[in-house]
Design an enzyme around this catalytic site. Structure first.
Site, mmCIF file in Angstrom:
data_model
loop_
_atom_site.group_PDB
_atom_site.id
_atom_site.type_symbol
_atom_site.label_atom_id
_atom_site.label_comp_id
_atom_site.label_asym_id
_atom_site.label_seq_id
_atom_site.Cartn_x
_atom_site.Cartn_y
_atom_site.Cartn_z
ATOM 1 N N ASP B 337 16.067 28.930 -23.009
ATOM 2 C CA ASP B 337 16.723 29.880 -23.895
ATOM 3 C C ASP B 337 16.165 29.701 -25.289
ATOM 4 O O ASP B 337 15.927 28.585 -25.722
ATOM 5 C CB ASP B 337 18.236 29.596 -23.916
ATOM 6 N N ASP B 374 31.103 33.908 -47.124
ATOM 7 C CA ASP B 374 30.584 33.901 -45.749
ATOM 8 C C ASP B 374 30.246 32.468 -45.347
ATOM 9 O O ASP B 374 29.301 31.875 -45.828
ATOM 10 C CB ASP B 374 29.323 34.799 -45.704
ATOM 11 N N ALA B 409 32.920 42.800 -35.384
ATOM 12 C CA ALA B 409 31.919 43.319 -34.437
ATOM 13 C C ALA B 409 31.807 44.829 -34.554
ATOM 14 O O ALA B 409 30.777 45.416 -34.250
ATOM 15 C CB ALA B 409 32.287 42.917 -33.022
ATOM 16 N N LYS B 425 26.729 43.606 -47.036
ATOM 17 C CA LYS B 425 25.450 43.312 -46.373
ATOM 18 C C LYS B 425 25.712 43.372 -44.879
ATOM 19 O O LYS B 425 26.836 43.095 -44.424
ATOM 20 C CB LYS B 425 24.919 41.939 -46.778
ATOM 21 N N ASP B 548 24.459 26.777 -19.882
ATOM 22 C CA ASP B 548 25.786 26.211 -20.107
ATOM 23 C C ASP B 548 26.909 27.194 -19.808
ATOM 24 O O ASP B 548 28.008 26.804 -19.487
ATOM 25 C CB ASP B 548 25.904 25.650 -21.528
#
Lengths: 574, 722
Positions: B337, B374, B409, B425, B548
């Protein structure tokens, strides 16, 4: 080694090398469904044979069916030949004046087995035992069929390596038929005609009674020699028409016939390496086997020719002889050799026949210097892997390679593999079984013969380490399905007829069955991809590994026996 | 994934480049005194014929020891009728002794390998829980029970300071857990219900908060139980390759048995013919047999296998079987990955790219402003970049006037509202939408810059002040240091690496190139991974992967080598055939090396063992037949000429060979336990090297050694000089 001999050997290997590609490619076409030039004549014939035999040409067999067909065919051939030999007194062309050796139960059994296994071990003397009918219908016929079934085995073995995820190895009956019609028949026809041209007889005349120059009465044996002569070599059988085999002037009259007969032994097994490369789609893999064979062949030539040309130093010193070849005399050890062949062609023949599982020697190996005589012995102990028997030679060399590859594969940190086929427990079991068969059979039979009275009774002419070598040689030759004799051992006795027959049977079936089973396993496997982590099997390193493995396996199994035979004798005459 | 802004899962900050070598916690010296003491005792216990019979090669030696001992004892008793000269009796006794040593040395090698595992198991046992568990019934009532009585499906409750009683899945709560008992890693990890971090292991300890756990293992089947039985070798099964090698060396033993047994009739024949010399004694024949059969590999084979598992364990990887470790050596393709394995877990801001007419300082200022609240690594990296490049310090914002807009999201943007300005942003598309909705215009250059970044493998974040787009923040995937070299190593071993990523093909290609992987699978969904594995396998390759998540489980099961991260779900751990306790995906590379080393060690020692036989033949054959065909006036017969080492006497030659054969087992124990040295290189080069070291050296080494031992046994009056 003299320059003449060197040129002769080089020319021989050159011609063999040139034939590899065309013959190999032809055989690949024959067995892989390609077209050949002979198809118009042979295809109708083939169809006719299948119709009569009820063979379904399209249905292929797994390894068990293939093995059973092979065993059945060999068994049937043995029974037919046995019956024919036992009844030869009642069959045509039997001459009770000349065929004086009785065809006893054990001799007929031994001979029948020996021809079914391509050993063609001669416990009999051809001209005083076999009628022309036995020679033609019995021996020549089996020379074709047993030779062809050997070729079929080799092709089936290749298919196992060439295929993936398939448990089919081809049809034994189809392979047998095509090997006979497309390969053995046409080549022996051409070769036989050349032999006839060179003076090999092909007649059905009575033996000629003549008076020699010294005034002695002489019987000149003859017969349909040419028909048998070529196929006995082409099928890597080797049982001669006459007792003297390739040394007899009617079997092998000229250096040219010797050359052609030697070529007949080596050409097809050598070309099969190319067929192998073609059928598995990796030509280099085939060529590397050919080069390994050639190097080992050449090594054998030098090993044998060196002491032969040197001769017996003790004799040379005491008798003031000139050991090297000069104009007018060959030097070296000429005992037991034909003057028309000399040391050069005799040694070539010794090495070709001992490597090629063919018994058609043209000199007495018994009379060689101890180390020279060890050369053909070692060649046979190697398991006929240098060119070898027709078809069987290919799996012989690959079996040795697989042992080396198993250890080498581990040493590169991967599960060992060959051509993408992995060597797991079952594969190793079969390879081990194959490898043990020879020491098991040859050592035990030799051990029995050298302490049992009937075994020792065979030593009618020699004793000591030489006698030991004669017995050891006999069983090695029979197991290798070679059939050549070291000579000097009287083998037409129930003891030897039975024990050598055992060696021949194990040497044929005890090897063919593990080989076919392995081919079956390989065929069923997929194929691992080649990466740079894969051990390349078309490299110089692999070639070296293969040669090293062969020498070590033979050395470890047989060094004690060799030490008490030829090596001891060598140290004693030195 | 390419356009996701932040990583919502809280996790430890990536610790930069992870060291390749983490074998700190479980390393122990090769010959640990307590282990050696225990192994010495075990070596004698293993003389039990029922145990010896499991190893055909050593069993032959065992029988040889018994027979020679009996012969020696019989020679001491006059009534037994075995008469021997002084030297012959001493010789027989010494051979018997050294044959026993040979068996003991092999037993010792196996015992010491097992001992190391047992010591590890003892440590693990200490950690196995003996505490009480708080079991909850359906009504939520808590009842104290013994941890060992917990069955699958029961629910337990754990709070601060509790040891988790058994393996399970968290169904409620989030907590930090100390897993050092099994991983050796002292830093606690976060475990929470749902998602890929819901699995807990029995024996670990809750150090904050509380958890409700559904038990997933019955007693005796827990992770620690499995670990103990694995390292102890209790559940050790011979691997296919070990079985194959065993068959081969058993076959060799049969061949040597034949060669030795038939030597007696051969000798009898020659003695009869020669009228001189004598057939070799049973003792000499047994000595020859033991020297020839591959005792070196036969004695060390099981130690190699156990030590291989042990080495994997030292890397904190739990292999479910030896077969899995071997398969690792065979791997052709490695699926890795991207995130967390090849690149650091998070992207970092690398550059500010203003639109034409915008001052770069203005862009930097807005970017910093939007990221102050953030807390994601990306956000922090923007603040860091602004500080380092434009010297913008953190500023004080009036709390009541500032409104932070968190990332969601849906909006795919974050930012801040302060009086007079709204700074945002986010993903370029989202920002474009936002600008259009606010009535602003988007210059074409914005998309151009963004595309340029994507092509380089980066992630563009657009920055907008009110309705005015300012420019782009270039977020870069940081490839871990040293990855390129590791992939080069793998390539040298013939292993192809494929990077799996959810990124678009452009981004993926750029990162693949930077990291030096051979191939990549972009915009990968779990089913794509599965399809890739199946495709590679169909083409005849062996595939290894790490994973995982629960949706990795099918692929882990399909792969030939599946390494599950210990941090992963129960499903993933069960599907794979190895668990990495450190949850370090790059460890797969070490596992591959250990697998290769395991096979190499077997091959090397077998080759060495067989190569040794050449010298032994040259020592023993002339000794056996030294008086055969003896000519009057000479001391030795013709075969004595093969005594190329010029050994003193037949007795000293045989004795020296047997002693060499025994000592070489001891000498090679470190190789068996550590494995042969391995450097990644192509197969041909590797073979050439190993053939030289173990093959050629194996042929040559015994000559001087046997010569030296011959000299020693004569000097010590253990054998006659003539």
């Amino acid at each position: 080694m003299s320059a003449e001999n060197f040129v002769q050997y080089a020319a021989f290997l050159l011609v063999v090398g040139l034939l590899v590609r065309p013959l190999g490619s032809y055989m690949a076409h024959v067995f892989d469904g390609g077209k050949t030039i002979l198809d118009p004549i042979l295809l109708p014939l083939e169809r006719g044979i299948y119709k009569i035999g009820g063979v379904e040409a399209q249905s292929e067999m797994d390894w068990k069916q293939y093995s059973l067909s092979f065993i059945f065919f060999s068994f049937a051939g043995t029974i037919v030949l046995y019956t024919l030999l036992r009844l030869q007194n009642f069959l045509p062309w039997f001459d009770k004046i000349f065929q004086v050796t009785p065809m006893s139960l054990d001799l007929a059994m031994n001979t029948a087995i020996s021809f079914a296994t391509t050993s063609t071990w001669q416990a009999y003397g051809g001209e005083n035992t076999m009628s022309y009918f036995s020679q033609l219908a019995g021996l020549t016929g089996q020379n074709f069929l047993a030779g062809a079934s050997g070729l079929a085995l080799g092709i089936a073995f290749i298919r196992g390596l060439a295929r993936r995820d398939s448990n089919r190895l081809g049809s034994f009956w189809v392979d047998l038929t095509r090997a006979t019609l497309w390969v053995l028949l046409p080549f022996s026809l051409i070769g036989s005609l050349i032999l006839v041209w060179q003076g090999v007889p092909m007649n059905f005349l009575h033996y000629t009674s003549a008076t020699g120059l010294e005034g002695g009465a002489q019987t000149i044996a003859q017969g349909p020699v040419a028909a048998l002569e070529l196929i006995k070599n082409l099928g890597t059988n080797g049982g001669g028409f006459f007792n003297a085999n390739g040394a007899h002037p009617f079997e092998n009259p000229t250096p040219l016939t010797n050359f052609i007969e030697m070529l007949a032994i080596v050409a097809l097994p050598a070309a099969l390496t190319f067929t192998f490369g073609r059928m598995i789609g990796r030509p280099r893999q085939g060529w590397v086997l050919f080069w390994v064979m050639t190097v080992m062949f050449t090594g054998g030539l030098f090993f044998c020719a060196g002491p032969e040309q040197q001769g017996n130093l003790t004799t040379i010193r005491t008798a003031n002889l000139i050991p090297s070849a000069t104009a007018g005399q060959p030097g070296g050890n000429m005992e037991g050799k034909e003057t028309r062949f000399g040391i050069g062609a005799s040694v070539l023949t010794a090495i070709v026949t001992s490597n090629g599982a063919t018994g058609s020697t043209n000199s007495m190996h018994d009379s060689y210097m101890p180390l020279s005589g060890m050369a053909p012995l070692v060649n046979m102990l190697l398991g006929e892997m240098v060119f070898g028997g027709l078809g069987t030679g290919l799996y012989s060399i690959i079996m040795v390679a697989l042992i080396g590859l198993f250890l080498a594969g581990l040493m590169v940190g991967r599960t060992p593999e060959y051509l993408g086929k992995q060597l797991g427990p079952t594969e190793i079991k079969l390879i081990t079984l194959y490898t043990i068969a020879m020491p098991f059979t040859v050592l035990i039979l030799t051990a029995i013969a050298v302490i049992a009275k009937p075994g020792l009774d065979g030593l009618t002419t020699n004793s000591g380490p030489h006698g030991f070598t004669e017995i050891f040689f006999a069983y090695s030759s029979c197991f290798a399905n070679n059939g050549q004799a070291f000579a000097g051992l009287s083998v037409n006795s129930p003891f030897y007829n039975v024990t050598t027959a055992i060696a021949m049977i194990v040497g044929r079936f005890g090897l063919a069955l593990p080989a076919l089973a392995l081919a079956g396993r390989f065929g069923r496997q997929g194929r691992r991809q080649t990466t740079s982590g894969t051990l390349p099997t078309d490299s110089l390193l692999f070639a070296g590994l293969l040669i090293g493995t062969a020498i070590i396996v033979v050395g470890l199994s047989f060094l004690p026996a060799l030490a008490l035979g030829p090596i001891l004798e060598h140290l004693m005459v030195k | 994934m390419a356009t996701t802004l932040t990583n919502q899962t809280p996790g430890p900050i990536p610790d930069g480049i992870e060291p390749a070598d983490r074998r700190t916690s479980r390393t122990r010296p090769l010959f640990d005194p307590p282990i050696v003491r225990r192994a010495l005792g075990d070596a004698f216990k293993k003389l039990d014929p029922r145990l010896e019979a499991k190893n055909p090669v050593m069993f032959v030696v065992w029988i040889g020891s018994v027979v020679t001992t009996l012969i020696f004892l019989a020679s001491l008793v006059p009534a037994a009728g075995v008469s021997m000269g002084g030297w012959e009796r001493a010789f027989t006794g010494q051979i018997a002794l050294w044959l026993w040593f040979t068996v003991l040395f092999a037993n010792f090698a196996e015992a010491i390998a097992e001992g190391r595992g047992k010591a590890q198991a003892d440590e693990l046992r200490k950690t196995r829980t003996t505490t009480r568990a708080k079991r909850m019934d359906k009504n939520g009532k808590i009842e104290e029970v013994s941890a060992s009585s917990l069955r699958k499906g029961e629910i337990v409750f754990c709070t601060v300071g509790d040891v988790i009683p058994s393996d399970g899945t968290i169904i409620e709560g989030i907590a930090s857990v100390d897993e050092s008992a099994i991983t050796g890693e002292s830093a606690p990890v976060i475990r929470e219900a749902g998602g890929d971090r819901s699995a807990v292991t029995g024996g670990t300890k809750v150090i904050s908060d509380q958890l409700k756990i559904e038990i997933t293992a019955n007693p005796g089947e827990t992770f620690i139980d499995r670990m103990i039985s694995l390292v102890e070798g209790a559940s050790r099964q011979k691997t296919p390759n070990e079985i194959a090698l065993n068959i081969l060396i058993a076959g060799l033993t049969i061949i040597f048995l034949l060669a030795t047994v038939t030597l007696l009739p051969f000798a009898l024949y020659n003695v009869g013919q020669a009228g001189s010399g004598s057939a070799p004694s049973i003792t000499v024949l047994i000595a020859l047999l033991v020297c020839l059969i591959p005792t070196t590999i036969g004695g060390l084979l099981s130690a190699i296998g156990i030590a291989g598992m042990d080495r994997v364990m030292q890397y904190n990887v739990l292999a479910m079987s030896g077969k899995a470790v071997e398969a690792a050596g065979d791997v052709d393709v490695l699926l890795l990955d991207k995130t967390g394995t090849i690149t650091l877990g998070n992207r970092q801001a690398a550059e500010f790219l203003p639109l034409p007419g915008v001052d770069i300082a203005e862009l930097a200022d807005a970017a910093q402003l939007s990221s102050l609240a953030d807390e994601t690594p990306e956000g922090r990296s923007i603040v860091v970049l602004a500080k380092e490049k434009y010297n913008l310090r953190g500023r004080h914002l009036e709390e009541n006037e500032t409104e932070f807009i968190p990332f969601t999201a849906q909006t795919r943007m974050s930012g801040v509202n302060i009086p007079g300005s709204r700074v945002r942003k986010g993903a370029v598309q989202a920002v474009v939408e936002y600008v259009k909705q606010s009535g602003g215009t988007v210059p074409a250059e914005l998309q151009e810059i963004a595309d340029g970044i994507s092509k380089m493998g980066g992630t563009p974040l657009a920055v907008v002040l009110n309705e005015k787009p300012l420019g782009i923040i270039y977020l870069k995937d940081i490839v871990k240091g040293g990855m390129r070299e590791r992939f080069d190593h793998l390539r040298a071993m013939g292993i192809r690496t494929i990077m799996i990523t959810g990124d678009n093909p452009l981004t993926a290609a750029a990162i693949a190139q930077e990291a030096g992987v051979d191939d990549f699978l972009a915009q990968a969904k779990p089913e794509d991974k599965m399809a890739l594995i199946k495709k590679e396998q169909a083409e005849g390759r062996l595939v290894a992967m790490t994973g995982d998540g629960t949706n990795d489980a099918p692929a882990l099961a399909q792969a030939d080598v599946g390494v599950a991260m210990n941090s992963g779900t129960q499903a993933a751990k069960e599907a794979g055939n190895m668990v990495d306790l450190d949850s370090n995906p790059t460890k797969l590379i070490e596992i591959v090396e250990i697998g290769k080393q395991l096979l190499m060690t077997r091959g090397a020692l077998t080759t060495f063992s067989i190569a040794n036989d050449v010298a032994k033949y040259f020592a023993i054959i002339p000794a056996m037949f030294s008086t055969l065909y003896l000519l009057s006036g000479t001391a030795h017969g013709p075969l004595w000429a093969l005594n190329i080492m010029q050994l003193h006497s037949p007795y000293s030659a045989v004795l020296a060979s047997v002693i060499f054969n025994a000592l070489i087992i001891i000498a090679l124990i470190p190789v068996a336990l550590r494995g042969v040295p391995y450097k990644p290189m192509g197969a041909a080069a590797l073979l050439r090297r190993n053939l030289t070291v173990w093959g050629l050296f194996g042929i040559l080494l015994p000559f001087p050694c046997i010569k030296l031992l011959d000299w020693a046994v004569v000097a010590l009056h253990c054998a006659p000089a003539h």
